[in-house]
Scaffold this motif. Sequence first.
Motif, short mmCIF file in Angstrom:
data_model
loop_
_atom_site.label_atom_id
_atom_site.label_comp_id
_atom_site.label_asym_id
_atom_site.label_seq_id
_atom_site.Cartn_x
_atom_site.Cartn_y
_atom_site.Cartn_z
N ASP A 24 0.83 -1.21 0.00
CA ASP A 24 0.00 0.00 0.00
C ASP A 24 0.86 1.26 0.00
OD1 ASP A 24 -2.29 -1.53 0.03
OD2 ASP A 24 -2.61 -1.36 2.19
N GLU A 25 1.99 1.22 0.74
CA GLU A 25 2.88 2.37 0.78
C GLU A 25 3.45 2.66 -0.61
OE1 GLU A 25 6.61 3.80 3.57
OE2 GLU A 25 6.54 1.71 2.90
N LEU A 26 3.89 1.61 -1.31
CA LEU A 26 4.41 1.80 -2.66
C LEU A 26 3.31 2.25 -3.62
CD1 LEU A 26 6.64 1.64 -4.78
CD2 LEU A 26 6.18 -0.82 -4.98
N ALA A 27 2.12 1.67 -3.48
CA ALA A 27 1.01 2.06 -4.34
C ALA A 27 0.72 3.56 -4.21
CB ALA A 27 -0.24 1.24 -4.01
N PRO A 32 1.11 9.38 -8.56
CA PRO A 32 1.40 10.40 -9.59
C PRO A 32 1.77 9.78 -10.94
CG PRO A 32 2.46 10.96 -7.52
CD PRO A 32 1.94 9.56 -7.35
N ALA A 33 2.51 8.67 -10.93
CA ALA A 33 2.89 8.02 -12.19
C ALA A 33 1.67 7.42 -12.88
CB ALA A 33 3.94 6.95 -11.93
N PRO A 38 -0.90 7.19 -18.37
CA PRO A 38 -2.09 6.32 -18.41
C PRO A 38 -1.97 5.15 -19.39
CG PRO A 38 -2.49 8.37 -19.60
CD PRO A 38 -1.18 8.54 -18.91
N ARG A 39 -0.99 5.18 -20.30
CA ARG A 39 -0.88 4.09 -21.26
C ARG A 39 -0.09 2.90 -20.73
NH1 ARG A 39 1.57 5.17 -26.47
NH2 ARG A 39 0.29 3.42 -27.18
N LEU A 40 0.54 3.05 -19.58
CA LEU A 40 1.25 1.91 -19.01
C LEU A 40 0.25 0.84 -18.58
CD1 LEU A 40 4.05 3.51 -16.79
CD2 LEU A 40 4.24 2.53 -19.08
N ALA A 150 10.27 5.47 -13.56
CA ALA A 150 11.34 4.95 -12.71
C ALA A 150 12.10 6.08 -12.03
CB ALA A 150 12.30 4.09 -13.53
N ALA A 151 12.36 7.16 -12.77
CA ALA A 151 13.05 8.31 -12.19
C ALA A 151 12.23 8.92 -11.06
CB ALA A 151 13.33 9.34 -13.27
N GLY A 152 10.91 8.88 -11.19
CA GLY A 152 10.04 9.43 -10.14
C GLY A 152 10.08 8.63 -8.86
N LEU A 153 10.55 7.38 -8.92
CA LEU A 153 10.64 6.54 -7.73
C LEU A 153 12.03 6.57 -7.09
CD1 LEU A 153 8.74 3.22 -8.62
CD2 LEU A 153 8.09 4.91 -6.89
N ALA A 154 12.93 7.37 -7.64
CA ALA A 154 14.34 7.33 -7.21
C ALA A 154 14.50 7.52 -5.72
CB ALA A 154 15.14 8.37 -7.98
N GLY A 155 13.70 8.38 -5.10
CA GLY A 155 13.85 8.67 -3.68
C GLY A 155 12.99 7.83 -2.77
#
Length: 205
Positions: A24-27, A32-33, A38-40, A150-155
């Motif tokens: 849930d934390e990762l979700a 934002p991604a 939306p096409r992913l 992926a870059a948005g998850l860097a931190g």
Amino acid sequence: MDDHPEPSSLRVFVALAPPDDAKDELAGALEPARARYPRLRWNRIEDWHITLAFLGELPSTAVPPLRSALAGAAPSYPALDLNLRGGGHFDERLLWSGIDGDVEGLHRLATDVRELIRACGIGFRDRPLNPHLTLARSRRDDAVSVPQAAAGLAGFVGLRWRTERLHLVGSNIGRGPGPIRYRDIEAWRLGAAARTGDGASPAEP
């Protein structure tokens, strides 16, 4: 009564699964991604797993001996302290979150599991372990969304959890149209968890 006959073969793998609060934390961090790309094609949160050994398509007759061997070995495998961390991608097509914590222990567990599988006489492609949680896939004409997500998850650094169960999982890949679906064939408590829990967890009907 189940009107569907048992398949003659199953596509299976052995895996660990994060607990619900870690997922849930990762979700939440992925919201934002999800809005921005939306096409992913996003994997269902209930299908998130850390693959230890991918066995591919097996004859159904190979599964019971494997279940028995894993059931006997799981209590001797140690529970591990892990967490989700950051993000990355494979070939700009597949988005994943990385695994942190006792990664050395995770590699040892994967090695032990793979040795057990080979001892059962099951051959499989023994690829080097790259621990991750697969989150989404891009379409063939989209080489941008996955690297940017992926870059948005860097931190991102997720909470620490202790693994509790070893899972033998089946999937419906190659069995018709629609999204990939996974189901537990069976799951067993690991290490110290086995001494305080109730043993095996049967698959959902």
